[in-house]
Structures are given as C-alpha cells and as structure tokens.
Enzyme design. Structure first.
Site, PDB file in Angstrom:
ATOM      1  N   HIS A  29      46.036 -31.894  48.111  1.00  0.00           N
ATOM      2  CA  HIS A  29      46.067 -32.928  48.775  1.00  0.00           C
ATOM      3  C   HIS A  29      44.537 -33.538  48.612  1.00  0.00           C
ATOM      4  O   HIS A  29      43.771 -33.099  49.494  1.00  0.00           O
ATOM      5  CB  HIS A  29      46.722 -33.211  50.022  1.00  0.00           C
ATOM      6  CG  HIS A  29      47.130 -34.409  50.449  1.00  0.00           C
ATOM      7  ND1 HIS A  29      48.389 -35.034  50.038  1.00  0.00           N
ATOM      8  CD2 HIS A  29      46.585 -35.785  50.927  1.00  0.00           C
ATOM      9  CE1 HIS A  29      48.522 -36.400  50.402  1.00  0.00           C
ATOM     10  NE2 HIS A  29      47.365 -36.655  50.868  1.00  0.00           N
ATOM     11  N   HIS A  72      57.304 -33.651  43.813  1.00  0.00           N
ATOM     12  CA  HIS A  72      57.756 -33.671  45.236  1.00  0.00           C
ATOM     13  C   HIS A  72      58.787 -34.804  45.331  1.00  0.00           C
ATOM     14  O   HIS A  72      58.506 -35.901  45.391  1.00  0.00           O
ATOM     15  CB  HIS A  72      56.492 -34.146  45.993  1.00  0.00           C
ATOM     16  CG  HIS A  72      56.644 -33.980  47.387  1.00  0.00           C
ATOM     17  ND1 HIS A  72      55.612 -34.013  48.373  1.00  0.00           N
ATOM     18  CD2 HIS A  72      57.672 -34.164  48.284  1.00  0.00           C
ATOM     19  CE1 HIS A  72      56.260 -34.157  49.575  1.00  0.00           C
ATOM     20  NE2 HIS A  72      57.394 -34.231  49.466  1.00  0.00           N
ATOM     21  N   GLU A 121      57.984 -29.251  45.759  1.00  0.00           N
ATOM     22  CA  GLU A 121      57.526 -29.388  47.149  1.00  0.00           C
ATOM     23  C   GLU A 121      58.764 -30.481  47.816  1.00  0.00           C
ATOM     24  O   GLU A 121      59.152 -31.209  47.209  1.00  0.00           O
ATOM     25  CB  GLU A 121      56.152 -30.183  47.049  1.00  0.00           C
ATOM     26  CG  GLU A 121      55.211 -29.454  46.490  1.00  0.00           C
ATOM     27  CD  GLU A 121      53.673 -30.165  46.906  1.00  0.00           C
ATOM     28  OE1 GLU A 121      53.768 -31.311  46.663  1.00  0.00           O
ATOM     29  OE2 GLU A 121      52.492 -29.455  46.910  1.00  0.00           O
TER      30      GLU A 121
END
Ligand SMILES: CC(=O)[C@@H](O)[C@H](O)COP(=O)(O)O
Ligand SMILES: NCC(=O)COP(=O)(O)O
Length: 249
Positions: A203, A48, A79
């Site tokens: 998450h 990410h 991401e």
C-alpha cells in the site's frame, strides 16, 4: 551468514480495471495487463475485487486464474474482505494466496489493518476455510495499531503471513519522521520472525520508498504494488515501470 531470498514483486492490476470500466468497453484489457506484467518479469499478480466492482470484476478473477494455469511459476494473490461471496469465489479459484483486508464496502481504498482480537472468530473461520482449499492466508495489519499479543492470535489461528500495511511508512518516507515511522514495522517484523509468521508488504509503496523498507526488513517475502507502478507506467511505459520496480527489490 543469514541467506535471504529477494522479495517477489506482485503487480496489483486494479487500476487497469479502473481505466477499463471508465469507458464501459474492454480497453485496456485487464487480462492482457496481467500477462504483460508477467512478460515483463513480475513474480505475481494481485487483484482486489471489491463488492461494487469499481475496478476488478468477478469475471476478471476467473479469467486471470484460468490464464495463470499456463504460468505455474506466477503467484496469484486475491485481496479482499471475507464476505461469503468473496470467500466462495476464492475457494473456487484457489489462488496461491488470499490477503484478508478489513475494508468496508464504501472504503475509497484500503485504509486500515485488522483489529484482530474483535475479529478473532471471523479470521479463524476464514483462515480454516482457505487453508482447507490449500490457499495461503495473509492478513493485512497496521503495525501502528497492532500489539504483539494480537499477532499471537493470528499464529494460533493458523495464518501464514502478515501483510504490513505500509501507508504510514510510505507517507513518512523522506521526512524527519522516516526512521520513527519504521519502528512499528520493525517490531512487528521481529515478532513475526520469532514466531514463524511470514511477511508481505503493500500500500502506497513506490520507486522512492521501496528499497529502504526492504533493506530494513529483509524478511519481506512479497511486495504487492499497484497504484504507483501504474502511475509510473503512464510516465515511462509499463515494461520500464515493472523493470524499475524489479530493480528496487
Ligand atoms: C490492500 C491494499 O492496500 C491494496 O492492495 C488495495 O487493493 C488497494 O485498493 P484500490 O486499488 O481499490 O485502492
Ligand atoms: N496490497 C497492496 C497492493 O496490492 C497494492 O497497493 P497500492 O500499491 O495500489 O497502494
């Protein structure tokens, strides 16, 4: 009999980069962390890259993409928020998947899913650009804040998958609210299944809450896990941590 394949584990290696950046040298080596995860049996690698490069740097993305060419069976998932810089890098690297996340630059971590209707144009243009680059598109969605008609918009835009933002489920797990917290996820998963949208999840997933989610929503194709997996690695070792997550699938 419905045949479901086991979900894939994509190891998010952001936190290895956090540790590396804390001392300004190259230890731990982030590319080695990705290759180790693969060697331990992970099915994919997630990164990410955030605008401030607090952990994953642009150079990491290119290094990992280059190395994964030797591992065609391993999925690469990038991401991030679809800024021009981010999208240009993703389209150049052409990973298997890009997961669009609505994080503002100052966000401590990902803490919300997309508000789909107000962002229809951005999500539509981004999806078209990524699909033209042959990148699978996943959109980060909070089932507590997303109505079915918003999911219809994602289908119309050509989005391939929804990533279920699992923080609220994870934090309710093990409490009396556990089943109630799961209900919105079941509703979104049901809609996605009826309308041909794939499902990912991620998450705050961990060794305690992962299996219950996967048994409740067997259509989940991929879980991306980083923070808890790395914390567990500090306790039991990296290879054993990956092994334990694989055993939970
Ligand atoms: C999208 C998501 O929930 C996580 O993958 C995110 O990448 C975590 O970001 P940090 O590692 O910066 O907390
Ligand atoms: N998309 C979720 C992810 O990649 C990792 O999230 P976390 O396990 O670090 O919370």
């Amino acid at each position: 009999m419905m045949v479901t394949t086991k979900p894939k584990l994509s190891v998010n290696i952001n936190k290895f980069a956090t540790l590396r950046n804390s001392r300004g040298h190259d230890n731990p080596n982030v590319l080695q962390a990705a290759l180790d995860a693969i060697g331990f049996g992970a099915h994919g690698i997630t990164v990410h890259p955030r605008p401030d490069e607090r952990h994953i740097r642009r150079t990491d993305v290119y290094d990992i993409a280059r190395a994964l060419k030797d591992h065609p069976e391993i999925e690469f998932n990038i991401e991030g928020y679809p800024s021009e810089d981010f999208l240009a890098m993703v389209c150049e690297v052409a990973p298997h998947q890009c997961t669009l996340v609505p994080d503002p630059p100052e966000a401590l971590t990902s803490n919300a899913g997309w508000q789909v209707a107000p962002n229809r144009t951005l999500l539509g243009e981004t999806t078209a650009r990524l699909r033209a680059a042959k990148v699978r598109v996943a959109v980060f969605i909070d089932p507590n804040a997303t109505a079915p008609d918003e999911l219809r918009i994602l289908k119309e835009l050509g989005v391939d998958r929804i990533e279920l933002y699992t923080e609220s489920y994870a934090h309710a797990f093990g409490t009396p609210r556990q089943q109630a917290a799961l209900e919105p996820y079941l509703a979104v998963a049901g809609w996605a299944g009826e309308h041909g949208l794939g499902l990912n999840a991620g998450h705050d997933l961990n060794l305690d809450n992962l299996t219950f989610l996967l048994r409740a929503i067997p259509a989940i194709a991929e879980v991306s896990i980083g923070h808890a997996l790395v914390c567990d690695a500090l306790r039991v070792g990296y290879q054993e941590s990956v092994r334990q997550y694989l055993a939970r699938l």
